[in-house]
Design a protein around this motif. Structure first.
Motif, PDB file in Angstrom:
ATOM      1  N   PRO A  25      92.165  43.209  35.865  1.00 18.20           N
ATOM      2  CA  PRO A  25      90.838  43.011  36.558  1.00 18.20           C
ATOM      3  C   PRO A  25      91.274  42.188  37.928  1.00 18.20           C
ATOM      4  O   PRO A  25      92.479  41.524  37.995  1.00 18.20           O
ATOM      5  CB  PRO A  25      89.937  42.465  35.564  1.00 18.20           C
ATOM      6  CG  PRO A  25      90.969  41.860  34.416  1.00 18.20           C
ATOM      7  CD  PRO A  25      92.278  42.554  34.531  1.00 18.20           C
ATOM      8  N   ASP A  26      90.268  42.057  38.562  1.00 18.05           N
ATOM      9  CA  ASP A  26      90.563  41.261  39.968  1.00 18.05           C
ATOM     10  C   ASP A  26      90.893  40.021  39.751  1.00 18.05           C
ATOM     11  O   ASP A  26      90.321  39.048  39.049  1.00 18.05           O
ATOM     12  CB  ASP A  26      89.131  40.996  40.727  1.00 18.05           C
ATOM     13  CG  ASP A  26      89.227  40.644  42.060  1.00 18.05           C
ATOM     14  OD1 ASP A  26      90.171  39.876  42.340  1.00 18.05           O
ATOM     15  OD2 ASP A  26      88.201  40.942  42.871  1.00 18.05           O
ATOM     16  N   GLY A  31      91.599  36.016  37.152  1.00 18.24           N
ATOM     17  CA  GLY A  31      92.922  35.434  37.181  1.00 18.24           C
ATOM     18  C   GLY A  31      93.032  34.030  36.599  1.00 18.24           C
ATOM     19  O   GLY A  31      91.908  33.126  36.811  1.00 18.24           O
ATOM     20  N   LEU A  32      94.207  33.614  36.348  1.00 19.25           N
ATOM     21  CA  LEU A  32      94.430  32.132  35.843  1.00 19.25           C
ATOM     22  C   LEU A  32      94.309  31.043  36.898  1.00 19.25           C
ATOM     23  O   LEU A  32      93.583  29.979  36.837  1.00 19.25           O
ATOM     24  CB  LEU A  32      96.116  31.918  35.324  1.00 19.25           C
ATOM     25  CG  LEU A  32      96.276  30.679  34.863  1.00 19.25           C
ATOM     26  CD1 LEU A  32      95.539  30.556  33.416  1.00 19.25           C
ATOM     27  CD2 LEU A  32      97.783  30.362  34.522  1.00 19.25           C
ATOM     28  N   LYS A  33      94.268  31.331  38.137  1.00 20.48           N
ATOM     29  CA  LYS A  33      93.787  30.456  39.176  1.00 20.48           C
ATOM     30  C   LYS A  33      92.416  30.685  39.657  1.00 20.48           C
ATOM     31  O   LYS A  33      92.209  29.708  40.428  1.00 20.48           O
ATOM     32  CB  LYS A  33      94.796  30.675  40.267  1.00 20.48           C
ATOM     33  CG  LYS A  33      96.427  30.497  40.080  1.00 20.48           C
ATOM     34  CD  LYS A  33      97.227  30.758  41.312  1.00 20.48           C
ATOM     35  CE  LYS A  33      98.761  30.384  40.716  1.00 20.48           C
ATOM     36  NZ  LYS A  33      99.646  30.717  42.149  1.00 20.48           N
ATOM     37  N   SER A  34      91.811  31.469  39.134  1.00 24.92           N
ATOM     38  CA  SER A  34      90.390  31.445  39.662  1.00 24.92           C
ATOM     39  C   SER A  34      89.290  30.668  39.164  1.00 24.92           C
ATOM     40  O   SER A  34      88.109  30.418  39.477  1.00 24.92           O
ATOM     41  CB  SER A  34      89.881  33.042  39.346  1.00 24.92           C
ATOM     42  OG  SER A  34      89.588  33.287  37.879  1.00 24.92           O
ATOM     43  N   GLY A  35      89.662  30.047  38.073  1.00 29.02           N
ATOM     44  CA  GLY A  35      88.959  29.065  37.115  1.00 29.02           C
ATOM     45  C   GLY A  35      88.115  29.534  36.351  1.00 29.02           C
ATOM     46  O   GLY A  35      87.318  28.998  35.608  1.00 29.02           O
ATOM     47  N   TYR A  36      88.150  30.945  36.043  1.00 29.89           N
ATOM     48  CA  TYR A  36      87.572  31.697  35.043  1.00 29.89           C
ATOM     49  C   TYR A  36      87.902  31.094  33.623  1.00 29.89           C
ATOM     50  O   TYR A  36      89.023  31.058  33.244  1.00 29.89           O
ATOM     51  CB  TYR A  36      87.599  33.225  35.047  1.00 29.89           C
ATOM     52  CG  TYR A  36      86.969  33.866  34.013  1.00 29.89           C
ATOM     53  CD1 TYR A  36      85.689  34.168  34.508  1.00 29.89           C
ATOM     54  CD2 TYR A  36      87.528  34.685  32.903  1.00 29.89           C
ATOM     55  CE1 TYR A  36      84.739  35.119  33.491  1.00 29.89           C
ATOM     56  CE2 TYR A  36      86.801  35.467  32.011  1.00 29.89           C
ATOM     57  CZ  TYR A  36      85.230  35.555  32.573  1.00 29.89           C
ATOM     58  OH  TYR A  36      84.566  36.457  31.487  1.00 29.89           O
ATOM     59  N   ALA A  37      86.808  30.769  32.698  1.00 30.91           N
ATOM     60  CA  ALA A  37      87.350  30.138  31.665  1.00 30.91           C
ATOM     61  C   ALA A  37      87.594  30.989  30.330  1.00 30.91           C
ATOM     62  O   ALA A  37      87.910  30.118  29.381  1.00 30.91           O
ATOM     63  CB  ALA A  37      86.010  28.797  31.562  1.00 30.91           C
ATOM     64  N   LEU A  40      90.634  36.832  28.462  1.00 34.10           N
ATOM     65  CA  LEU A  40      90.066  38.198  28.705  1.00 34.10           C
ATOM     66  C   LEU A  40      90.419  39.087  27.335  1.00 34.10           C
ATOM     67  O   LEU A  40      91.587  39.284  26.738  1.00 34.10           O
ATOM     68  CB  LEU A  40      90.735  38.741  29.739  1.00 34.10           C
ATOM     69  CG  LEU A  40      90.964  37.996  31.045  1.00 34.10           C
ATOM     70  CD1 LEU A  40      91.461  38.849  32.335  1.00 34.10           C
ATOM     71  CD2 LEU A  40      89.171  37.839  31.446  1.00 34.10           C
ATOM     72  N   PRO A  41      89.525  40.034  27.138  1.00 29.78           N
ATOM     73  CA  PRO A  41      89.417  41.156  26.062  1.00 29.78           C
ATOM     74  C   PRO A  41      90.528  42.214  26.778  1.00 29.78           C
ATOM     75  O   PRO A  41      90.821  42.371  27.747  1.00 29.78           O
ATOM     76  CB  PRO A  41      88.235  41.406  25.795  1.00 29.78           C
ATOM     77  CG  PRO A  41      87.343  41.251  27.062  1.00 29.78           C
ATOM     78  CD  PRO A  41      87.912  40.094  27.808  1.00 29.78           C
ATOM     79  N   VAL A  42      90.765  42.978  25.509  1.00 23.61           N
ATOM     80  CA  VAL A  42      91.655  44.193  25.871  1.00 23.61           C
ATOM     81  C   VAL A  42      90.981  45.370  25.548  1.00 23.61           C
ATOM     82  O   VAL A  42      90.153  45.656  24.451  1.00 23.61           O
ATOM     83  CB  VAL A  42      93.014  44.134  25.018  1.00 23.61           C
ATOM     84  CG1 VAL A  42      94.013  45.253  25.368  1.00 23.61           C
ATOM     85  CG2 VAL A  42      93.746  42.672  25.501  1.00 23.61           C
ATOM     86  N   LEU A  43      91.210  46.470  26.400  1.00 25.47           N
ATOM     87  CA  LEU A  43      90.505  47.793  26.162  1.00 25.47           C
ATOM     88  C   LEU A  43      91.620  48.687  26.228  1.00 25.47           C
ATOM     89  O   LEU A  43      92.236  48.993  26.976  1.00 25.47           O
ATOM     90  CB  LEU A  43      89.563  48.192  27.327  1.00 25.47           C
ATOM     91  CG  LEU A  43      89.059  49.669  26.955  1.00 25.47           C
ATOM     92  CD1 LEU A  43      88.306  49.919  25.767  1.00 25.47           C
ATOM     93  CD2 LEU A  43      88.041  50.347  28.333  1.00 25.47           C
ATOM     94  N   ILE A  44      91.789  49.204  24.904  1.00 27.31           N
ATOM     95  CA  ILE A  44      92.645  50.439  24.724  1.00 27.31           C
ATOM     96  C   ILE A  44      92.075  51.864  24.864  1.00 27.31           C
ATOM     97  O   ILE A  44      90.995  51.766  24.249  1.00 27.31           O
ATOM     98  CB  ILE A  44      93.332  50.727  23.368  1.00 27.31           C
ATOM     99  CG1 ILE A  44      94.065  49.172  23.172  1.00 27.31           C
ATOM    100  CG2 ILE A  44      94.384  51.827  23.102  1.00 27.31           C
ATOM    101  CD1 ILE A  44      94.542  48.949  21.604  1.00 27.31           C
ATOM    102  N   ALA A  75      84.213  44.316  34.447  1.00 30.13           N
ATOM    103  CA  ALA A  75      83.670  43.029  33.537  1.00 30.13           C
ATOM    104  C   ALA A  75      84.779  42.185  33.141  1.00 30.13           C
ATOM    105  O   ALA A  75      84.505  41.079  32.229  1.00 30.13           O
ATOM    106  CB  ALA A  75      82.779  43.656  32.453  1.00 30.13           C
ATOM    107  N   GLY A  76      86.114  42.317  33.323  1.00 32.83           N
ATOM    108  CA  GLY A  76      87.021  41.408  32.910  1.00 32.83           C
ATOM    109  C   GLY A  76      87.861  41.780  31.805  1.00 32.83           C
ATOM    110  O   GLY A  76      88.722  40.945  31.050  1.00 32.83           O
ATOM    111  N   PHE A  77      87.644  43.104  31.648  1.00 34.21           N
ATOM    112  CA  PHE A  77      88.745  43.520  30.416  1.00 34.21           C
ATOM    113  C   PHE A  77      90.111  43.904  30.783  1.00 34.21           C
ATOM    114  O   PHE A  77      90.378  44.475  32.398  1.00 34.21           O
ATOM    115  CB  PHE A  77      88.142  45.012  29.870  1.00 34.21           C
ATOM    116  CG  PHE A  77      87.164  44.714  28.678  1.00 34.21           C
ATOM    117  CD1 PHE A  77      87.558  44.833  27.420  1.00 34.21           C
ATOM    118  CD2 PHE A  77      85.991  44.794  29.126  1.00 34.21           C
ATOM    119  CE1 PHE A  77      86.686  44.830  26.297  1.00 34.21           C
ATOM    120  CE2 PHE A  77      84.885  44.510  27.953  1.00 34.21           C
ATOM    121  CZ  PHE A  77      85.284  44.567  26.786  1.00 34.21           C
TER     122      PHE A  77
END
Length: 331
Positions: A25-26, A31-37, A40-44, A75-77
């Motif tokens: 995802p974006d 990302g780690l530096k985005s501050g997103y807390a 992230l889940p994984v979609l296979i 959505a962050g997958f």
């Protein structure tokens, strides 16, 4: 889906590397530096192709569900698209090993490979389209860590004991596909032999028009040999054909039971949302509907989206809006 994925090897068998494409995802949002807390889940998603052809490359797969994977990435997958062993001369036993090995690789290696993101490698949703749905069934039932949710899309595997797999056809049965009158291109594939050193085949492009594998799936259904090839038990379909549906499960050889998803206990299934077209001819809607009914009767968390008028790969239906929220609810 335009960003170039990262590609890794998740296993090697008989000198063949099994690759997996990882779509991220974006980074500015997740990302780690985005501050997103949140991790992230994984979609296979397992690709289609009748279990006998196809490729993990989502850009070359005409039936890839971009409506799902693009929204999931947004959505962050973390979305992964893997190779797997194709049938003939290998069997569903090899596919079962693939799904276990992929999920193990995700659990133990994925986070280390994408250090610019925080990934919850135990928060997995598994999906598969068409024949890829069969791999998704095996993943949902047998892989560890167990997926949090399951999204079969017009998926093969809901019931491999119905007449569609057991009884040979006498006339055309798939929309747009002719009845095969000359089996000679397919018999060499059906009769392939293997030993412990036989290299697996993991990719055949959809554009390989001259490759008999592109119609091999139709021949396996027409000749009622698909179940034989999946289980590695010659003559299994024929031996079951004289039995009523309700008696066929008891006649399946013990070492083939794990390869038939409908024979797993209802408690084996994670929360599941089925998507299937009402006018499907390649994979009967009865496969999904029957299993949905069983899971519902056993109190499982399960939903069903029937795309009205939908043939194989039809994805224009308001009900599809339920799928992503269902996934997010369970990760």
């Amino acid at each position: 889906m335009t960003a170039i994925p990262l590609t890794f090897t998740y296993k090697t068998a008989n000198n063949v590397d099994f690759k997996v494409d990882v779509h991220l995802p974006d980074a500015s949002k997740f990302g780690l530096k985005s501050g997103y807390a949140k991790a992230l889940p994984v979609l296979i998603h397992w690709h289609g192709g009748g279990l006998v052809f196809g490729t993990r490359d989502v850009e070359t797969c005409p039936t890839h569900p971009t409506w799902l994977t693009d929204r999931a990435i947004d959505a962050g997958f973390v979305f992964v698209s893997p190779d797997y062993t194709l049938l003939s001369p290998h069997t569903g036993h090899d596919m079962l090993a693939d799904v276990k090995d992929l999920v193990s690789w995700i659990d133990t290696r994925l986070a280390a490979e994408i250090k610019s993101y925080v990934v919850d490698t135990k928060s997995i949703v598994v999906s598969g389209s068409s024949a890829g749905g069969y791999l998704a069934y095996l993943t949902a039932i047998h892989a560890f860590p167990k997926p949090k949710a399951f999204v079969p899309l017009y998926a093969m595997g809901g019931n491999l004991l119905i007449d569609n797999y057991i009884i040979a056809k006498k006339e055309a049965f798939i929309s747009g596909a002719p009845f095969i009158t000359d089996p000679s291109p397919y018999l060499p594939l059906l009769n392939l032999q293997r030993d412990l050193t036989t290299a697996p085949l993991v990719s055949v492009e959809f554009s390989a028009a001259s490759d008999p594998r592109l119609m091999y799936y139709c021949w396996l259904l027409q000749s009622a040999t698909m179940l034989d090839v999946i289980t590695g038990v010659p003559g299994l379909s024929e031996s079951l054909s004289g039995l009523p549906l309700e008696q066929r499960a008891n006649a399946v050889p013990t070492d083939a039971l794990a390869l038939i998803p409908s024979l797993a206990s209802a408690s084996s299934f994670p929360p599941t949302i089925f998507v299937h077209g009402s006018d499907e001819t390649s994979v009967s809607i009865l496969e999904s509907q029957t299993l949905y009914d069983v899971l519902k009767a056993n109190g499982r968390d399960v939903e069903f989206v029937e795309t009205k008028g939908g043939e194989h790969g039809y994805f224009e239906d308001e009900g599809l809006k339920k799928v992503l929220p269902f996934m997010l609810q369970h990760v």
